[in-house]
Design a protein around this motif. Sequence first.
Motif, PDB file in Angstrom:
ATOM      1  N   SER B  75     -22.874  91.111 -10.787  1.00  0.00           N
ATOM      2  CA  SER B  75     -22.135  89.840 -10.723  1.00  0.00           C
ATOM      3  C   SER B  75     -23.080  88.697 -10.396  1.00  0.00           C
ATOM      4  O   SER B  75     -24.009  88.872  -9.622  1.00  0.00           O
ATOM      5  CB  SER B  75     -21.059  89.898  -9.642  1.00  0.00           C
ATOM      6  OG  SER B  75     -19.973  90.664 -10.090  1.00  0.00           O
ATOM      7  N   GLY B  96     -12.023  89.285 -13.073  1.00  0.00           N
ATOM      8  CA  GLY B  96     -12.793  90.491 -13.406  1.00  0.00           C
ATOM      9  C   GLY B  96     -11.932  91.747 -13.483  1.00  0.00           C
ATOM     10  O   GLY B  96     -12.237  92.672 -14.239  1.00  0.00           O
ATOM     11  N   ARG B 143     -14.705  86.241  -6.062  1.00  0.00           N
ATOM     12  CA  ARG B 143     -14.560  86.586  -7.477  1.00  0.00           C
ATOM     13  C   ARG B 143     -15.666  87.545  -7.915  1.00  0.00           C
ATOM     14  O   ARG B 143     -15.430  88.475  -8.670  1.00  0.00           O
ATOM     15  CB  ARG B 143     -14.611  85.308  -8.320  1.00  0.00           C
ATOM     16  CG  ARG B 143     -14.489  85.552  -9.796  1.00  0.00           C
ATOM     17  CD  ARG B 143     -14.528  84.265 -10.588  1.00  0.00           C
ATOM     18  NE  ARG B 143     -15.834  83.618 -10.516  1.00  0.00           N
ATOM     19  CZ  ARG B 143     -16.150  82.489 -11.156  1.00  0.00           C
ATOM     20  NH1 ARG B 143     -15.225  81.884 -11.890  1.00  0.00           N
ATOM     21  NH2 ARG B 143     -17.334  81.958 -11.062  1.00  0.00           N
ATOM     22  N   ALA B 144     -16.881  87.301  -7.413  1.00  0.00           N
ATOM     23  CA  ALA B 144     -18.014  88.126  -7.824  1.00  0.00           C
ATOM     24  C   ALA B 144     -17.941  89.514  -7.219  1.00  0.00           C
ATOM     25  O   ALA B 144     -18.409  90.483  -7.817  1.00  0.00           O
ATOM     26  CB  ALA B 144     -19.317  87.451  -7.425  1.00  0.00           C
ATOM     27  N   THR B 147     -14.805  93.066  -7.888  1.00  0.00           N
ATOM     28  CA  THR B 147     -14.944  94.184  -8.834  1.00  0.00           C
ATOM     29  C   THR B 147     -15.867  95.278  -8.292  1.00  0.00           C
ATOM     30  O   THR B 147     -16.090  96.283  -8.957  1.00  0.00           O
ATOM     31  CB  THR B 147     -15.517  93.684 -10.178  1.00  0.00           C
ATOM     32  OG1 THR B 147     -16.713  92.954  -9.903  1.00  0.00           O
ATOM     33  CG2 THR B 147     -14.541  92.787 -10.899  1.00  0.00           C
TER      34      THR B 147
END
Lengths: 274, 347
Positions: B75, B96, B143-144, B147
Amino acid sequence: MEYWQKFARTAGNNFKRHRLLVLFSVFSLLILLFILVPLFKMVFLSNKEALWQAVRDTTVLKSIWLTLYAALITAAIGFVLGVPLAYILARHNFPLKGVVEGLIDLPIVVPHTAAGIALLFVFGRNYLLGKWFNAIGINFVDALAGIIIAMLFVSVPFLINSAKDGFRKVDVRLENVARTLGASPWQVFRRVTFPLARRSILSGTLMMWARGISEFGAVIILTYFPMVTSILIYQRFESYGLTQAVPVAAILVIVCALIFIGFRYILQREKKHD
Amino acid sequence: MIELKNVQVNVADFSLQQINLAVAKGTYTVILGPTGAGKTVLLESIAGLHSIREGEMILDGKNVTDTVPEERGVSIVYQDYTLFPHLTVKENIIFGLKVRHVAQSKIIEQLEWICGIFEVEPLLKRLPSTLSGGERQRVALARALITGPEILLLDEPLSALDAESREEMYAQLKDIHRKLNTTTLHVTHDFEEAMSLADNIVVINQGKIAQIGKPSEIFYHPASDFVARFTMARNIFEGKITGQVKNEKIFKTDSIKLYAVSDKSTAQYAVIRAEMVQLTIEKPVSVPNVFRGSVKSIIDKGANILITVDCPPLFECLLPRRQFETISPNIGQQVYLSFPASSVHLI
């Protein structure tokens, strides 16, 4: 007395501060009048009786309807074929890219009658593509398909250029981030790039539709019948003179004004929403 | 574990060359270099966003040289956080998971978990344009990391923040790294930032690796005059080794003689960090390197004071404020500069 002095000074100051705006407003007003006065005059000073007659004239109505939906189909085709090209031009460099970009603007530059003739040499019954399409029952001369290719040729540059600008404004790094988060190139396009460039693309499509509706030169070479409105106006003018041509023109102007002011309004509202 | 072997990448007019790098799992590595050194290109190459022209990249024992970005588990967070402006914070964070078609129940579970770490729960319904810089950063990190990537790439993540929030973020980044233990590569041009955060520092210049080492190694033992300059060592003199006294090498420049502790037999530069130089009014005793000169300039840098002394050559000396105030030298005053042989680093 004091009040008036104060007022005069404020007014003077305001003028100094805004004099560029005032000057620009004067020029703006001139060009707006130039656009609006002829159209308004044609619509409002045309004979009410004749206008009413034209509204009930099925030839006129059919022609307007044909123009609108032929231009709409054209815009749809332009959208499907033009958006990918716009994306490639915005995102990738390749040899002769400048030449390709110049060629895209060519249909805007050449006289549209010349464009019509050029199309005839490719899509005419006796020519290469014309023959192939003829074999599957599609004919480009004196047919809807002819109107569409004529409109497509002259209007698709508007969509391509507008969509290209829209894609350029989308930060490549947003696409990069989306990729690293697990999105395939298609998902990136659908979920990130396209939505962010959407307004430019829609506005380009709208411009394309508008340009299609107004096309005359290229269409008349390929397809005199069925008659799009621009040709109908010309035909009435040639055969019966101004009095018969004006009401048809006035109706087209009214219809177009309603549609396009409506769309602009929607696009503007979306902008505020964002 | 990330391994880059002889990697070459070309992007437009720029190229990364001969990149050999091994980053151990769970470590925090800072890639340090000036603007235009190729730091971002290196990160993007690790993310798979540029094709690797030569060499190979191994991720956890798997060759990923030609693997597309979406399948790498890497990411990236950019400097200005690049949140998707048309999506809400929540849609940004779960992006993601959505594109990987993760089940809705799992998405909710993951979202709760990441909200717990980054405290972004109250922001979920907002659009990125309404967030502050710090909030954007937390959302971008959430957000990064939602996942569960193998590697987190941070491209100048702190340069958009003011000095105070930046120091706060040092602690936060460290904290998050401790909690999640994600192998992290952090790009910066700020030497202080690198010192504060890194387990290891990779110095990069003009597309090539200049030095890899622990922060203290980079700080005290720069591998080249470039690294010495970039890490603000300040006193860098060109010359050569001319002899040896006991275990100390004698390094001569055009104008001075320095004693240095070094096992090198040849050297081109001697580096003395400005912090290691002592300034006194009286002549110090039993220090091998002593120079007398007049104070040429005094620059107040807040916590420290930078003093230039013309010996000649010009020496720079960085004094903590309190020490400066006790000595309070004036411009033009004669002073002594001294430093031990162990503070002279030969390159």
